[in-house]
Design a protein around this motif. Structure first.
Motif, PDB file in Angstrom:
ATOM      1  N   GLY A   1       0.841  -1.488   0.059  1.00  0.00           N
ATOM      2  CA  GLY A   1       0.184   0.023   0.127  1.00  0.00           C
ATOM      3  C   GLY A   1       0.479   1.121   0.281  1.00  0.00           C
ATOM      4  N   ASP A   2       0.544   2.643  -0.081  1.00  0.00           N
ATOM      5  CA  ASP A   2       0.493   3.517   0.079  1.00  0.00           C
ATOM      6  C   ASP A   2      -0.379   4.550   0.048  1.00  0.00           C
ATOM      7  N   VAL A   3       0.686   5.572   1.360  1.00  0.00           N
ATOM      8  CA  VAL A   3      -0.765   5.873   2.100  1.00  0.00           C
ATOM      9  C   VAL A   3      -0.509   7.423   1.661  1.00  0.00           C
ATOM     10  N   VAL A   4      -1.176   8.506   1.050  1.00  0.00           N
ATOM     11  CA  VAL A   4      -1.111   9.203   0.174  1.00  0.00           C
ATOM     12  C   VAL A   4      -0.527  10.772   1.528  1.00  0.00           C
ATOM     13  N   GLY A   5       1.017  11.019   1.419  1.00  0.00           N
ATOM     14  CA  GLY A   5       1.514  11.899   1.908  1.00  0.00           C
ATOM     15  C   GLY A   5       2.419  11.632   1.130  1.00  0.00           C
ATOM     16  N   HIS A   6       3.627  12.564   1.909  1.00  0.00           N
ATOM     17  CA  HIS A   6       5.027  12.323   2.325  1.00  0.00           C
ATOM     18  C   HIS A   6       5.260  13.063   3.263  1.00  0.00           C
ATOM     19  N   ASP A   7       5.462  12.621   4.606  1.00  0.00           N
ATOM     20  CA  ASP A   7       5.512  13.348   5.928  1.00  0.00           C
ATOM     21  C   ASP A   7       5.574  12.204   6.509  1.00  0.00           C
ATOM     22  N   LEU A   8       5.817  12.656   7.910  1.00  0.00           N
ATOM     23  CA  LEU A   8       5.644  12.017   9.010  1.00  0.00           C
ATOM     24  C   LEU A   8       4.394  11.235   9.246  1.00  0.00           C
ATOM     25  N   ALA A   9       3.308  12.246   9.019  1.00  0.00           N
ATOM     26  CA  ALA A   9       1.758  12.104   8.769  1.00  0.00           C
ATOM     27  C   ALA A   9       1.897  10.812   8.439  1.00  0.00           C
ATOM     28  N   ALA A  10       2.288  10.996   7.203  1.00  0.00           N
ATOM     29  CA  ALA A  10       1.728   9.716   5.688  1.00  0.00           C
ATOM     30  C   ALA A  10       2.885   9.000   6.535  1.00  0.00           C
ATOM     31  N   ALA A  11       3.702   8.415   7.595  1.00  0.00           N
ATOM     32  CA  ALA A  11       4.845   6.957   8.186  1.00  0.00           C
ATOM     33  C   ALA A  11       3.689   6.657   9.060  1.00  0.00           C
ATOM     34  N   ALA A  12       2.833   7.516   9.623  1.00  0.00           N
ATOM     35  CA  ALA A  12       2.233   6.724  11.139  1.00  0.00           C
ATOM     36  C   ALA A  12       0.962   6.661  10.430  1.00  0.00           C
ATOM     37  N   GLY A  13       0.199   7.365   9.242  1.00  0.00           N
ATOM     38  CA  GLY A  13      -0.960   6.483   8.847  1.00  0.00           C
ATOM     39  C   GLY A  13      -0.498   5.452   8.380  1.00  0.00           C
ATOM     40  N   MET A  14       0.618   4.930   8.489  1.00  0.00           N
ATOM     41  CA  MET A  14       0.567   3.464   7.452  1.00  0.00           C
ATOM     42  C   MET A  14       0.150   2.290   8.408  1.00  0.00           C
ATOM     43  N   SER A  15       1.079   2.654   9.494  1.00  0.00           N
ATOM     44  CA  SER A  15       0.436   2.058  10.343  1.00  0.00           C
ATOM     45  C   SER A  15      -0.542   2.221  11.535  1.00  0.00           C
ATOM     46  N   GLN A  16      -1.332   3.296  11.746  1.00  0.00           N
ATOM     47  CA  GLN A  16      -2.398   3.061  11.266  1.00  0.00           C
ATOM     48  C   GLN A  16      -3.642   2.165  10.495  1.00  0.00           C
TER      49      GLN A  16
ATOM     50  N   CYS B   1     -14.461   2.360   7.764  1.00  0.00           N
ATOM     51  CA  CYS B   1     -14.092   3.707   9.155  1.00  0.00           C
ATOM     52  C   CYS B   1     -13.021   4.128   9.095  1.00  0.00           C
ATOM     53  N   LEU B   2     -12.676   4.658   8.227  1.00  0.00           N
ATOM     54  CA  LEU B   2     -10.692   5.119   7.965  1.00  0.00           C
ATOM     55  C   LEU B   2     -11.493   6.652   8.654  1.00  0.00           C
ATOM     56  N   PRO B   3     -12.993   7.280   7.448  1.00  0.00           N
ATOM     57  CA  PRO B   3     -13.149   9.251   8.187  1.00  0.00           C
ATOM     58  C   PRO B   3     -12.824   9.201   9.415  1.00  0.00           C
ATOM     59  N   HIS B   4     -13.918   8.170  10.352  1.00  0.00           N
ATOM     60  CA  HIS B   4     -14.465   8.234  11.871  1.00  0.00           C
ATOM     61  C   HIS B   4     -12.993   8.218  12.255  1.00  0.00           C
ATOM     62  N   ILE B   5     -12.198   6.711  12.362  1.00  0.00           N
ATOM     63  CA  ILE B   5     -11.361   6.764  13.132  1.00  0.00           C
ATOM     64  C   ILE B   5      -9.561   6.772  12.997  1.00  0.00           C
ATOM     65  N   SER B   6     -10.118   7.645  12.256  1.00  0.00           N
ATOM     66  CA  SER B   6      -7.903   7.843  11.716  1.00  0.00           C
ATOM     67  C   SER B   6      -7.884   9.296  10.544  1.00  0.00           C
ATOM     68  N   ASP B   7      -6.763   9.757  10.392  1.00  0.00           N
ATOM     69  CA  ASP B   7      -6.286  10.926  10.744  1.00  0.00           C
ATOM     70  C   ASP B   7      -6.574  10.966   8.745  1.00  0.00           C
ATOM     71  N   ILE B   8      -5.671   9.862   8.258  1.00  0.00           N
ATOM     72  CA  ILE B   8      -5.402   9.046   6.699  1.00  0.00           C
ATOM     73  C   ILE B   8      -6.682   9.566   5.440  1.00  0.00           C
ATOM     74  N   SER B   9      -6.091  10.586   4.673  1.00  0.00           N
ATOM     75  CA  SER B   9      -7.052  11.018   3.893  1.00  0.00           C
ATOM     76  C   SER B   9      -7.599   9.777   2.740  1.00  0.00           C
ATOM     77  N   LEU B  10      -5.985   9.311   1.871  1.00  0.00           N
ATOM     78  CA  LEU B  10      -6.775   8.751   0.666  1.00  0.00           C
ATOM     79  C   LEU B  10      -5.624   7.306   1.223  1.00  0.00           C
ATOM     80  N   ALA B  11      -5.428   6.397   0.436  1.00  0.00           N
ATOM     81  CA  ALA B  11      -4.195   5.281   0.510  1.00  0.00           C
ATOM     82  C   ALA B  11      -4.684   4.193  -0.808  1.00  0.00           C
TER      83      ALA B  11
END
Length: 556
Positions: free
Chosen positions: A366-381, A407-417
């Motif tokens: 997979g690939d979480v949209v973004g290129h920063d620490l938030a994307a790396a943390a979102g990947m773990s979530q 469920c993602l929009p309700h329990i995570s800050d991830i936008s798209l992946a």
């Protein structure tokens, strides 16, 4: 419009052909070399806007450009007081000649010939000759130092900036861990050109805590110091002093200033600027200017190192979040994660593999949209949520992705992946294996048979997760014969600004087919090396699985 480039390649001068609008339409190799730009980097550009600068590096109005005025009148012109902008942020003093020429259709263009100004020709003797010169040099120093986050590259650009405007030689030294010292750049300006003196670059002896020689004292925190060859006439009292003495003797430096590169927490290195015969010696009034330049360089070095430390922390965190691969009966697995290149952000590429209740193997890329620490943390979530849903033995891959999307929009800050979720199960009788998968907007999996036939699995494609659209992910299935290699990858392996995705996928299939008889670990290493595009800017995740069989792998 034609231009006899071959006839100009032997000239020791830059030659540019300008069209009727004075855009550069052709140039010889020497022009590219003198301007420190790839030839394609200035073709089509307006010659005045691209090149013409004043002595401080500022742009000049078109109304005062002698070349434009002469060519508008249809006459030739020349000058000894020109300054041209170079691709590395410096300005070069030049002698130039502009001659009108006729082109097809009755249009008038021009040939521009230029070469470096001879020493002693028109132009300021050095950048400390007036307050305006000093301010201009300091402003350019800041621009050059902030143009890159690569420490050594920034210092190499700096030494080219201060020569010849301030000195004939410039040297940059960097302190490392402990008292390690490295000379990263030595540049000499001679005859209108730069000469990199690589023979003086590289590791240096450790900094001496007792030496009284100027460089050692500056590296221990002393203020900027005036230096002459007399300071090194005696017996060197340290290895650093011996190297510095050899530099003075070999180059003919007559006068120098050594200034510390200071960061918020101490000295990070030193900048040495030096002049030879025929140029005024440095005086105490010059110390302030060199100190200002070195202080800005020290802050730039500290910021770049801080960036590298933060980037290393994020990269290490991401690597540790990627899981060990499970040991599934009979099948092989191998994976690779490669961070984005130096100077780019860490991304959200990831892979996962685990066994579920019914002993099936679940693999994910997979690939979480973004290129920063938030994307790396979102990947773990995302990985943790996905594992929970995939654990249910009755859920198909498509159903798992639907639940994840809801469920993602309700329990995570991830936008798209984007991601692919696949469940692989073996035949209890030892025959072919079977894979079910669903694809949420990700590049398709690649299957490679042991005889080198390849197939991208285009089925099972649905929308990205994170949209909240609910139902929309279909489950597809395929049989995996013995010795089949499954390749899951992220787009950083097959796409770059210079390489379209389709071309990258073709390269992936071709090289995977050629490498399929290698052991899986070797297969991954060689595949990444062969396929990852030149000029890549993204990180890469790669996950491979090979079904049991009788494939005889040759020696690597």
């Amino acid at each position: 419009m034609t231009f006899p480039v071959e006839a100009c390649e032997a000239l020791d001068a830059g030659v540019c052909l300008l069209d009727e609008s004075l855009a550069v339409v052709e140039a010889n190799a020497r022009a590219a070399e003198l301007l420190r730009r790839p030839r394609e980097g200035f073709l089509g550009a307006d010659a005045h806007d691209l090149l013409h600068r004043d002595a401080e590096g500022g742009t000049t109005p078109r109304s005062v450009c002698r070349l434009l005025e002469a060519l508008a009148a249809g006459v030739a012109e020349q000058g000894d007081d020109g300054w041209y902008a170079c691709g590395d942020g410096t300005v070069r003093p030049v002698h130039w000649i502009g001659v009108p020429c006729r082109t097809g259709g009755g249009r008038t263009g021009a040939v521009l010939v230029f070469h470096p100004r001879r020493p002693g020709a028109a132009g300021p003797a050095d950048a400390s000759s007036s307050p305006a010169d000093r301010l201009a040099l300091l402003a350019e120093t800041t621009t050059v130092l902030t143009s890159t986050l690569d420490v050594e590259e920034a210092l190499k650009r700096l030494v080219r900036l201060v020569t010849p405007r301030l000195a004939d030689w410039a040297v940059a030294d960097l302190l490392g861990e402990g008292d390690e010292l490295r000379r990263v750049a030595v540049v000499h300006h001679e005859g209108g050109d730069y000469v990199s003196m690589e023979q003086f670059e590289g590791p240096m002896p450790p900094v001496s805590h007792t030496s009284r020689m100027p460089l050692s004292r500056v590296l221990r925190g002393a203020p900027p110091t005036l230096v002459t060859p007399e300071d090194y006439r005696g017996r060197p009292d340290s290895g650093v002093a011996e190297v510095q003495r050899d530099l003075f003797l070999a180059t003919g430096m007559e006068s120098a200033v050594i200034a510390p590169l200071r960061g918020p927490h101490g000295v990070l290195g030193a900048l040495t600027v030096a002049r030879g015969r025929g140029r005024p010696v440095f005086v105490p009034a010059d110390l302030t200017l060199v100190d200002d330049i070195a202080r800005r360089a020290g802050l730039a070095v500290d910021n770049a190192r801080l960036y590298e430390r933060q980037r290393h922390v994020v990269e290490s965190m991401q690597r540790h979040l990627l899981p060990p691969l499970p040991q599934a009966a009979g099948q092989e697995m191998a994976a690779r994660y490669l961070p984005a290149p130096h100077g780019s952000h860490v991304g959200g590429d990831w892979y996962d593999a685990f066994l579920v209740q019914d002993a099936d193997t679940v693999v994910v890329i997979g690939d979480v949209v973004g290129h920063d620490l938030a994307a790396a943390a979102g990947m773990s979530q995302l990985r943790n949520i996905l594992r929970a849903y995939a654990w249910l033995p009755q859920a198909s891959p498509g159903e798992v992705l639907d639940r994840l999307d809801a469920c993602l929009p309700h329990i995570s800050d991830i936008s798209l992946a984007t991601l692919i979720l696949a469940r692989v199960r073996g035949d209890p009788d030892g025959g072919s294996w079977r894979m079910e998968w669903a694809n949420a907007g990700h590049p398709p999996p690649l299957l490679v048979s042991p005889d080198g036939r390849t197939r991208f699995l285009e089925d099972g494609l649905g929308v990205l997760v994170g949209t909240g659209l609910g139902e929309g992910h279909r489950t597809a299935a395929v049989t995996l014969p013995p010795d089949t290699t499954l390749v899951l990858y992220t787009d950083g392996l097959v796409e770059s600004p210079e390489l379209p995705l389709e071309d990258g996928m073709d390269r992936l299939a071709r090289h995977a087919a050629a490498l399929v008889r290698r052991p899986l670990e070797s297969f991954c290493d060689h595949l990444v090396a062969a396929v990852r595009p030149a000029g890549h800017t993204d990180d890469v995740a790669l996950l491979t699985l090979r079904t049991p069989g009788r494939l005889a792998a040759p020696q690597t």
